[in-house]
Design a protein around this motif. Structure first.
Motif, PDB file in Angstrom:
ATOM      1  N   LEU A 223     -77.666  81.184  70.120  1.00  0.00           N
ATOM      2  CA  LEU A 223     -76.220  81.127  69.905  1.00  0.00           C
ATOM      3  C   LEU A 223     -75.880  81.281  68.430  1.00  0.00           C
ATOM      4  O   LEU A 223     -74.921  81.980  68.064  1.00  0.00           O
ATOM      5  N   LEU A 224     -76.643  80.653  67.561  1.00  0.00           N
ATOM      6  CA  LEU A 224     -76.370  80.775  66.128  1.00  0.00           C
ATOM      7  C   LEU A 224     -76.664  82.179  65.626  1.00  0.00           C
ATOM      8  O   LEU A 224     -75.950  82.695  64.743  1.00  0.00           O
ATOM      9  N   GLN A 225     -77.711  82.824  66.168  1.00  0.00           N
ATOM     10  CA  GLN A 225     -77.953  84.213  65.799  1.00  0.00           C
ATOM     11  C   GLN A 225     -76.828  85.113  66.270  1.00  0.00           C
ATOM     12  O   GLN A 225     -76.391  86.025  65.535  1.00  0.00           O
ATOM     13  N   ALA A 226     -76.310  84.854  67.475  1.00  0.00           N
ATOM     14  CA  ALA A 226     -75.174  85.645  67.958  1.00  0.00           C
ATOM     15  C   ALA A 226     -73.934  85.401  67.112  1.00  0.00           C
ATOM     16  O   ALA A 226     -73.173  86.327  66.806  1.00  0.00           O
ATOM     17  N   ALA A 227     -73.720  84.143  66.723  1.00  0.00           N
ATOM     18  CA  ALA A 227     -72.567  83.840  65.863  1.00  0.00           C
ATOM     19  C   ALA A 227     -72.700  84.524  64.512  1.00  0.00           C
ATOM     20  O   ALA A 227     -71.715  85.025  63.937  1.00  0.00           O
ATOM     21  N   ASP A 228     -73.913  84.597  63.977  1.00  0.00           N
ATOM     22  CA  ASP A 228     -74.112  85.251  62.678  1.00  0.00           C
ATOM     23  C   ASP A 228     -73.818  86.743  62.753  1.00  0.00           C
ATOM     24  O   ASP A 228     -73.250  87.335  61.809  1.00  0.00           O
ATOM     25  N   ARG A 229     -74.184  87.356  63.906  1.00  0.00           N
ATOM     26  CA  ARG A 229     -73.941  88.788  64.037  1.00  0.00           C
ATOM     27  C   ARG A 229     -72.455  89.116  64.163  1.00  0.00           C
ATOM     28  O   ARG A 229     -72.001  90.183  63.761  1.00  0.00           O
ATOM     29  N   THR A 230     -71.686  88.204  64.766  1.00  0.00           N
ATOM     30  CA  THR A 230     -70.264  88.485  65.027  1.00  0.00           C
ATOM     31  C   THR A 230     -69.334  87.720  64.091  1.00  0.00           C
ATOM     32  O   THR A 230     -68.116  87.657  64.347  1.00  0.00           O
ATOM     33  N   TRP A 231     -69.886  87.101  63.064  1.00  0.00           N
ATOM     34  CA  TRP A 231     -69.061  86.237  62.215  1.00  0.00           C
ATOM     35  C   TRP A 231     -67.908  87.005  61.553  1.00  0.00           C
ATOM     36  O   TRP A 231     -66.789  86.516  61.464  1.00  0.00           O
ATOM     37  N   ARG A 232     -68.165  88.233  61.102  1.00  0.00           N
ATOM     38  CA  ARG A 232     -67.126  89.007  60.434  1.00  0.00           C
ATOM     39  C   ARG A 232     -66.324  89.855  61.409  1.00  0.00           C
ATOM     40  O   ARG A 232     -65.106  89.962  61.294  1.00  0.00           O
ATOM     41  N   SER A 233     -67.000  90.440  62.378  1.00  0.00           N
ATOM     42  CA  SER A 233     -66.298  91.345  63.290  1.00  0.00           C
ATOM     43  C   SER A 233     -65.480  90.609  64.344  1.00  0.00           C
ATOM     44  O   SER A 233     -64.423  91.090  64.759  1.00  0.00           O
ATOM     45  N   ASP A 234     -65.941  89.461  64.818  1.00  0.00           N
ATOM     46  CA  ASP A 234     -65.244  88.729  65.885  1.00  0.00           C
ATOM     47  C   ASP A 234     -65.353  87.233  65.609  1.00  0.00           C
ATOM     48  O   ASP A 234     -66.161  86.528  66.226  1.00  0.00           O
ATOM     49  N   PRO A 235     -64.545  86.731  64.659  1.00  0.00           N
ATOM     50  CA  PRO A 235     -64.659  85.312  64.291  1.00  0.00           C
ATOM     51  C   PRO A 235     -64.454  84.354  65.463  1.00  0.00           C
ATOM     52  O   PRO A 235     -65.107  83.314  65.538  1.00  0.00           O
ATOM     53  N   ALA A 236     -63.572  84.681  66.381  1.00  0.00           N
ATOM     54  CA  ALA A 236     -63.314  83.779  67.518  1.00  0.00           C
ATOM     55  C   ALA A 236     -64.565  83.596  68.374  1.00  0.00           C
ATOM     56  O   ALA A 236     -64.931  82.477  68.768  1.00  0.00           O
ATOM     57  N   THR A 237     -65.225  84.716  68.664  1.00  0.00           N
ATOM     58  CA  THR A 237     -66.468  84.626  69.444  1.00  0.00           C
ATOM     59  C   THR A 237     -67.539  83.867  68.684  1.00  0.00           C
ATOM     60  O   THR A 237     -68.292  83.056  69.255  1.00  0.00           O
ATOM     61  N   ALA A 238     -67.635  84.100  67.374  1.00  0.00           N
ATOM     62  CA  ALA A 238     -68.631  83.395  66.564  1.00  0.00           C
ATOM     63  C   ALA A 238     -68.373  81.902  66.587  1.00  0.00           C
ATOM     64  O   ALA A 238     -69.307  81.097  66.722  1.00  0.00           O
ATOM     65  N   HIS A 239     -67.097  81.521  66.464  1.00  0.00           N
ATOM     66  CA  HIS A 239     -66.780  80.091  66.512  1.00  0.00           C
ATOM     67  C   HIS A 239     -67.132  79.488  67.872  1.00  0.00           C
ATOM     68  O   HIS A 239     -67.589  78.351  67.962  1.00  0.00           O
ATOM     69  N   ARG A 240     -66.917  80.262  68.928  1.00  0.00           N
ATOM     70  CA  ARG A 240     -67.243  79.774  70.261  1.00  0.00           C
ATOM     71  C   ARG A 240     -68.758  79.558  70.392  1.00  0.00           C
ATOM     72  O   ARG A 240     -69.212  78.572  70.986  1.00  0.00           O
TER      73      ARG A 240
END
Length: 405
Positions: A223-240
């Protein structure tokens, strides 16, 4: 205490019933009783026939000394020199008695035993021979004429005493060796059981950690790796993803605290039973990429033991961990079926599948999951079936028998 072969044992005083020389207590009691019976009867016979003799006080005194020496045997200790002096004193007093009153020759039989027990074979043989010669001389003197049976009877008695003692000593030695072997074997068995218990406990703990904490940490990492990949492009998904990782971390903390107490799964601690625990597991494992459903078929015919509930929940956790990490599946289903004599847990997914025969051949290199599941099932006396093929998904079925009422 000296044995017939001359070796020393760790026994205590010779008269102690609890010594380690292996002598039968009843035999010692009979021997002591026989000695005093022979001594008393010989003294009585002498006094009845020789009351007027001037040697009577000497015979009475020597009889008392011999009895006192015999009773003092436990006090002589284990030092060889003391034993030899004591035994020499007994023999000397007895010889003096026999010279004064030949009827005391019968007291030689207990003295045979004392000599055989306290002396090494050559010295014991000399003492037995000396006592036998004195006994033969005394009997012939008492008879007043030569009688052939009096010449043969004392040696025959001595031979019987020696044979009995040697046989008993051999049996004692064998029994002592057998007891030592049994004690050593029991110690080795106890050590083996301790080692096996330690290994079994380590294996159980490793499975518990793999099916709970290790899986949670793996999910957090993903989950943290997925959040890191989407942190800039999709902040809402990263926060989730970060929030989901935090929930898993909180649950792992709960599991860790359960380990400290009783190693019971946290899902079963609430009292909802296995059905509710599996539903909670399905909800928790469902993500955007994997939908997990839970089905309960039937009702338990009797109470399911706690260890069975715990093992089935761990099996479900391990199976779903394999699905998440290896199968690349989109859907998975947990099915718990209650039958009359067993409970069956099926875990099915529509992932990439694998060849079960190849996994068994390479020793289960896919990880701890499947071997741990198989071990848990075997410990409950159940059976595990894995049906899968490349590209066709996987169905894992664990059937566990229910104890009879």
């Amino acid at each position: 205490m000296a044995r017939w072969d001359g070796t020393e044992t760790a026994a205590g005083p010779a008269g102690d019933p609890g010594t380690a020389d292996g002598e039968a207590r009843w035999f010692r009691v009979l021997l002591h009783a026989g000695f005093f019976l022979l001594l008393g009867s010989s003294l009585t016979r002498f006094l009845m026939r020789h009351t007027g003799d001037g040697i009577a006080p000497w015979v009475v005194a020597l009889s008392a000394v011999l009895a006192a020496l015999y009773v003092a045997e436990p006090a002589i200790g284990d030092e060889r020199r003391h034993r030899h002096l004591w035994l020499g004193a007994c023999a000397a007093v007895w010889v003096a008695l026999v010279l004064l009153a030949p009827s005391f020759a019968w007291c030689s039989i207990p003295l045979f035993y004392l000599g055989l027990r306290h002396l090494r074979p050559p010295a014991a043989g000399v003492l037995v021979g000396l006592l036998t010669v004195v006994s033969v001389t005394a009997q012939l003197r008492l008879a007043g004429r030569f009688e052939f049976d009096l010449l043969l009877a004392p040696p025959a008695v001595a031979a019987i005493c020696v044979a009995v003692f040697v046989r008993m000593d051999e049996q004692t030695r064998r029994q002592r060796e057998l007891i030592a072997d049994l004690v050593r074997t029991r110690r080795e068995l106890a050590a083996t059981e301790r080692r096996e218990g330690t290994l079994a406990e380590r294996q159980r703990l490793s499975m518990e950690i793999h099916d709970s904490l290790a899986q949670g940490l793996s999910s957090q990492r993903m989950l943290l790796q997925a959040a890191d990949r989407t942190w800039r492009s999709d902040p809402a998904t990263a926060h989730r993803h970060v929030r989901a990782a935090g929930e898993i971390a909180e649950r792992n903390l709960t599991e860790a605290r359960r380990f400290v107490h009783d190693l019971a799964p946290a899902d079963l601690a609430g009292g909802g039973g296995l059905d509710e625990a599996l539903r909670a597991l399905a909800r928790r494992e469902s993500t955007a990429g994997l939908a997990v459903r839970c089905h309960i078929e039937g009702a338990p015919p009797r109470r399911v033991p706690d260890r069975v509930q715990s093992a089935l929940l761990r099996i479900a956790q391990g199976a779903l961990a394999n699905v998440r990490e290896h199968a690349a599946a989109r859907t998975a289903a947990l099915t718990l079926t209650y039958l009359d004599d067993q409970v069956v847990l099926d875990v099915a997914d529509d992932g990439r599948g694998f060849d079960p025969a190849a996994v068994r051949a390479d020793g289960g290199v896919r990880g701890h999951g499947l071997p741990a599941i198989r071990t848990r099932t075997d410990q409950l006396g159940g059976t595990l079936t894995v049906e899968s093929a490349p590209g066709e998904g996987t169905v894992l079925s664990a059937a566990v028998p229910l104890p009879a009422v």
